[in-house]
Design a protein around this motif. Structure first.
Motif, PDB file in Angstrom:
ATOM      1  N   PRO A 124       0.823  -1.209   0.000  1.00  0.00           N
ATOM      2  CA  PRO A 124       0.000   0.000   0.000  1.00  0.00           C
ATOM      3  C   PRO A 124       0.860   1.264   0.000  1.00  0.00           C
ATOM      4  O   PRO A 124       1.939   1.299   0.596  1.00  0.00           O
ATOM      5  N   TYR A 125       0.364   2.291  -0.664  1.00  0.00           N
ATOM      6  CA  TYR A 125       1.064   3.572  -0.762  1.00  0.00           C
ATOM      7  C   TYR A 125       0.115   4.656  -0.264  1.00  0.00           C
ATOM      8  O   TYR A 125      -1.031   4.733  -0.701  1.00  0.00           O
ATOM      9  N   ILE A 126       0.597   5.493   0.641  1.00  0.00           N
ATOM     10  CA  ILE A 126      -0.185   6.632   1.120  1.00  0.00           C
ATOM     11  C   ILE A 126       0.124   7.806   0.193  1.00  0.00           C
ATOM     12  O   ILE A 126       1.197   8.405   0.261  1.00  0.00           O
ATOM     13  N   LEU A 127      -0.799   8.115  -0.701  1.00  0.00           N
ATOM     14  CA  LEU A 127      -0.590   9.169  -1.686  1.00  0.00           C
ATOM     15  C   LEU A 127      -0.446  10.512  -0.985  1.00  0.00           C
ATOM     16  O   LEU A 127      -1.252  10.872  -0.130  1.00  0.00           O
ATOM     17  N   SER A 128       0.557  11.266  -1.383  1.00  0.00           N
ATOM     18  CA  SER A 128       0.865  12.521  -0.705  1.00  0.00           C
ATOM     19  C   SER A 128      -0.049  13.657  -1.151  1.00  0.00           C
ATOM     20  O   SER A 128      -0.292  13.837  -2.339  1.00  0.00           O
ATOM     21  N   ASN A 129      -0.482  14.448  -0.179  1.00  0.00           N
ATOM     22  CA  ASN A 129      -1.219  15.669  -0.487  1.00  0.00           C
ATOM     23  C   ASN A 129      -0.304  16.661  -1.212  1.00  0.00           C
ATOM     24  O   ASN A 129      -0.770  17.538  -1.930  1.00  0.00           O
ATOM     25  N   GLN A 130       1.004  16.515  -1.025  1.00  0.00           N
ATOM     26  CA  GLN A 130       1.969  17.388  -1.684  1.00  0.00           C
ATOM     27  C   GLN A 130       2.650  16.652  -2.844  1.00  0.00           C
ATOM     28  O   GLN A 130       3.819  16.890  -3.139  1.00  0.00           O
ATOM     29  N   THR A 145      -4.013  -2.504  -6.041  1.00  0.00           N
ATOM     30  CA  THR A 145      -3.198  -2.390  -4.832  1.00  0.00           C
ATOM     31  C   THR A 145      -3.773  -1.312  -3.923  1.00  0.00           C
ATOM     32  O   THR A 145      -4.124  -0.224  -4.401  1.00  0.00           O
ATOM     33  N   PRO A 146      -3.884  -1.571  -2.627  1.00  0.00           N
ATOM     34  CA  PRO A 146      -4.468  -0.575  -1.725  1.00  0.00           C
ATOM     35  C   PRO A 146      -3.706   0.744  -1.745  1.00  0.00           C
ATOM     36  O   PRO A 146      -2.478   0.767  -1.836  1.00  0.00           O
ATOM     37  N   ARG A 147      -4.465   1.826  -1.691  1.00  0.00           N
ATOM     38  CA  ARG A 147      -3.887   3.152  -1.569  1.00  0.00           C
ATOM     39  C   ARG A 147      -4.673   3.932  -0.519  1.00  0.00           C
ATOM     40  O   ARG A 147      -5.891   3.783  -0.397  1.00  0.00           O
ATOM     41  N   TRP A 148      -3.968   4.738   0.269  1.00  0.00           N
ATOM     42  CA  TRP A 148      -4.585   5.658   1.202  1.00  0.00           C
ATOM     43  C   TRP A 148      -4.272   7.070   0.709  1.00  0.00           C
ATOM     44  O   TRP A 148      -3.490   7.244  -0.226  1.00  0.00           O
ATOM     45  N   PHE A 149      -4.897   8.068   1.334  1.00  0.00           N
ATOM     46  CA  PHE A 149      -4.602   9.448   0.937  1.00  0.00           C
ATOM     47  C   PHE A 149      -4.274  10.281   2.163  1.00  0.00           C
ATOM     48  O   PHE A 149      -4.985  10.257   3.157  1.00  0.00           O
ATOM     49  N   GLN A 150      -3.162  11.016   2.043  1.00  0.00           N
ATOM     50  CA  GLN A 150      -2.758  11.943   3.096  1.00  0.00           C
ATOM     51  C   GLN A 150      -3.434  13.297   2.877  1.00  0.00           C
ATOM     52  O   GLN A 150      -3.459  13.808   1.752  1.00  0.00           O
ATOM     53  N   LEU A 151      -3.944  13.877   3.939  1.00  0.00           N
ATOM     54  CA  LEU A 151      -4.595  15.189   3.862  1.00  0.00           C
ATOM     55  C   LEU A 151      -3.867  16.201   4.735  1.00  0.00           C
ATOM     56  O   LEU A 151      -3.663  15.970   5.928  1.00  0.00           O
ATOM     57  N   TYR A 152      -3.461  17.317   4.122  1.00  0.00           N
ATOM     58  CA  TYR A 152      -3.081  18.501   4.886  1.00  0.00           C
ATOM     59  C   TYR A 152      -4.317  19.391   4.966  1.00  0.00           C
ATOM     60  O   TYR A 152      -4.939  19.673   3.955  1.00  0.00           O
ATOM     61  N   ASP A 161     -12.970  19.567   1.881  1.00  0.00           N
ATOM     62  CA  ASP A 161     -14.035  18.641   1.483  1.00  0.00           C
ATOM     63  C   ASP A 161     -13.817  18.091   0.077  1.00  0.00           C
ATOM     64  O   ASP A 161     -14.101  16.918  -0.202  1.00  0.00           O
ATOM     65  N   SER A 162     -13.294  18.920  -0.819  1.00  0.00           N
ATOM     66  CA  SER A 162     -13.061  18.472  -2.189  1.00  0.00           C
ATOM     67  C   SER A 162     -11.981  17.399  -2.228  1.00  0.00           C
ATOM     68  O   SER A 162     -12.126  16.375  -2.916  1.00  0.00           O
ATOM     69  N   LEU A 163     -10.892  17.587  -1.482  1.00  0.00           N
ATOM     70  CA  LEU A 163      -9.824  16.592  -1.441  1.00  0.00           C
ATOM     71  C   LEU A 163     -10.317  15.280  -0.829  1.00  0.00           C
ATOM     72  O   LEU A 163      -9.977  14.196  -1.309  1.00  0.00           O
ATOM     73  N   ILE A 164     -11.132  15.388   0.209  1.00  0.00           N
ATOM     74  CA  ILE A 164     -11.688  14.176   0.823  1.00  0.00           C
ATOM     75  C   ILE A 164     -12.571  13.429  -0.178  1.00  0.00           C
ATOM     76  O   ILE A 164     -12.486  12.197  -0.311  1.00  0.00           O
ATOM     77  N   ALA A 172      -9.634   5.174  -1.955  1.00  0.00           N
ATOM     78  CA  ALA A 172      -8.671   5.183  -0.849  1.00  0.00           C
ATOM     79  C   ALA A 172      -9.192   4.344   0.306  1.00  0.00           C
ATOM     80  O   ALA A 172     -10.382   4.367   0.626  1.00  0.00           O
ATOM     81  N   GLY A 173      -8.269   3.605   0.933  1.00  0.00           N
ATOM     82  CA  GLY A 173      -8.656   2.759   2.056  1.00  0.00           C
ATOM     83  C   GLY A 173      -8.700   3.488   3.366  1.00  0.00           C
ATOM     84  O   GLY A 173      -9.241   2.972   4.356  1.00  0.00           O
ATOM     85  N   ALA A 174      -8.133   4.707   3.411  1.00  0.00           N
ATOM     86  CA  ALA A 174      -8.144   5.497   4.635  1.00  0.00           C
ATOM     87  C   ALA A 174      -7.756   6.929   4.294  1.00  0.00           C
ATOM     88  O   ALA A 174      -7.123   7.197   3.259  1.00  0.00           O
ATOM     89  N   LEU A 175      -8.134   7.840   5.166  1.00  0.00           N
ATOM     90  CA  LEU A 175      -7.747   9.243   5.077  1.00  0.00           C
ATOM     91  C   LEU A 175      -6.749   9.505   6.199  1.00  0.00           C
ATOM     92  O   LEU A 175      -7.074   9.342   7.377  1.00  0.00           O
TER      93      LEU A 175
END
Length: 422
Positions: A124-130, A145-152, A161-164, A172-175
């Motif tokens: 799994p890769y946590i996709l960067s907000n940056q 493949t599982p992916r999560w998303f990082q939020l700043y 809200d748009s990024l979420i 995404a499997g998690a925020l």
């Protein structure tokens, strides 16, 4: 399932009989040395640098040295199962790739390459907000493949809200909300070079691809603004902005949008006023599991669990935010003791090897995030380099389990470690 350590060793040694050595070194010191040689001064300052005098970065590594693995003999650990259950999903190992911002400093399309390298190993890769590629493109590169998303957390709630919503749409499997970067830490390596990648449009692809951000930029682009003094440096920056912005270079060069996008990002990207009241709204804003990243104090961990988050990442941002901060591994021990065995704890900061993953799991981590090493692999060999770093770390974890008598991740407990007193 990841390849076993023995299979990985066999692959490397068989290639050696044909005169081929690994393109990506199997030890961290050489990996880091070669990655530095392949990087520009600006890239290396940003990626490898830390806050202040670098004490937190050193402390992260010293904390690992204070714990020693105690191998157990004749355990019959012929086959090992590295898989774990995490936030309702079965993962092939306790390893995830941490989000890394402005990775394109090390090479173009960095996030796409990291996504592809992660997918090649099922990691799994946590996709960067940056990130430097939009999350939708990265998700497509990862397939199943599982992916999560990082939020700043931006100053603009519409953008939050748009990024979420976009994270939900890409499956995404998690925020993962990063808490420890409401402002940038004091980073002398970058400051001495006067180098901030975002000011050149690097690391803002999640924003320039976002419809709400585009609306905000369009509103600002039509407003009067101060014209910059024309210098060679200013021209280079304008060219970089135009190159890094979506669309055609020459059209971007004539447009006010690339510069307005950078200025807007710098104004709103993170919210210094982020509070527990903000975070408490997440459970009604998304159905995704919510993970808070950057927790170091047991009281903060308890507060996070009280507002209903699904997991915590114990992290000091790899030593990049606060100089002389507590080592993340020391914080992991304290947080796990405070919250008990049930809450899901992830860990990053200072992880370099499979033995480090073993140690962190033994001290209470349910999973571990790998940061700088995978970006160094990318610098050396693109997506293949990312995959090779992952394979090496997991191979060492598997062999460490075999030699320590642990057949499953659940069997890696604190009883398998001793404090060395260092």
């Amino acid at each position: 399932m990841p390849d076993t350590g023995l299979a990985r060793q066999s692959t490397v040694y068989r290639a050696g009989t044909l005169g081929r050595r690994p393109a990506v070194p199997c030890d961290f010191a050489e990996l880091e040395r070669l990655a530095k040689r392949a990087s520009s001064a600006e890239a290396w300052a940003y990626v490898a640098g830390g806050a202040g005098e670098g004490r937190t970065m050193r402390r992260n590594r010293e904390a690992f040295d204070r714990w020693a693995i105690v191998p157990r003999m004749a355990a019959g650990a012929v086959d090992r199962d590295l898989s774990v259950e995490l936030l309702g999903a079965r993962l092939p190992s306790p390893l995830l790739l941490a989000p890394v911002g402005a990775g394109a400093l090390m090479g173009r399309d960095s996030d796409l390459a990291i996504a592809a390298g992660a997918a090649a190993t099922g990691t799994p890769y946590i996709l960067s907000n940056q990130g430097c590629n939009p999350m939708e493109e990265c998700a497509a590169a990862m397939g199943g493949t599982p992916r999560w998303f990082q939020l700043y957390w931006s100053k603009d709630e519409r953008l939050v809200d748009s990024l979420i919503a976009r994270a939900e749409r890409i499956g995404a499997g998690a925020l993962v909300v990063t808490l420890d970067t409401t402002v940038l830490g004091w980073r002398p390596q970058d400051l001495n070079l006067g180098s901030l990648p975002f000011a050149k449009g690097l690391g803002i692809a999640q924003y320039t691809s976002d419809p709400v951000f585009q609306e905000i930029v369009a509103e600002r682009a039509g407003q009067p603004r101060e014209r910059p003094r024309i210098t060679l440096g200013a021209i280079r920056t304008l060219l970089a902005m135009s190159r890094n912005h979506p669309g055609r270079f020459w059209a971007n060069l004539r447009s006010p949008i690339p510069r307005a996008s950078v200025e807007t990002f710098l104004d709103i990207y993170s919210n210094p006023g982020l509070s527990w009241e903000h975070l408490a709204t997440l459970k009604r804003r998304t159905a995704l599991p919510v993970v808070l990243k950057g927790i170091l104090d047991p009281d903060d961990a308890r507060r996070a669990l009280e507002i209903g988050v699904d997991a915590i990442v114990v992290s000091n941002h790899g030593g990049r935010q606060v100089d002389n901060a507590i080592a993340a591994l020391d914080a992991l021990v304290r947080v796990r003791e405070a919250v008990g065995p049930e809450p899901v704890l992830l860990f990053d900061s200072g992880v370099r090897t499979g033995a480090d993953v073993f140690t962190a799991v033994a001290l209470g981590a349910d999973a571990v995030l790998l940061g700088r090493p995978h970006l160094y692999g990318f610098a050396l060999a693109g997506a293949h380099g990312v995959a090779e770093v992952i394979r090496n770390v997991l191979a060492e974890l598997d062999l460490t389990m075999a030699l320590s008598g642990a057949r499953t991740i659940a069997e890696i407990t604190r009883e398998r470690l001793r404090e060395t007193g260092r």
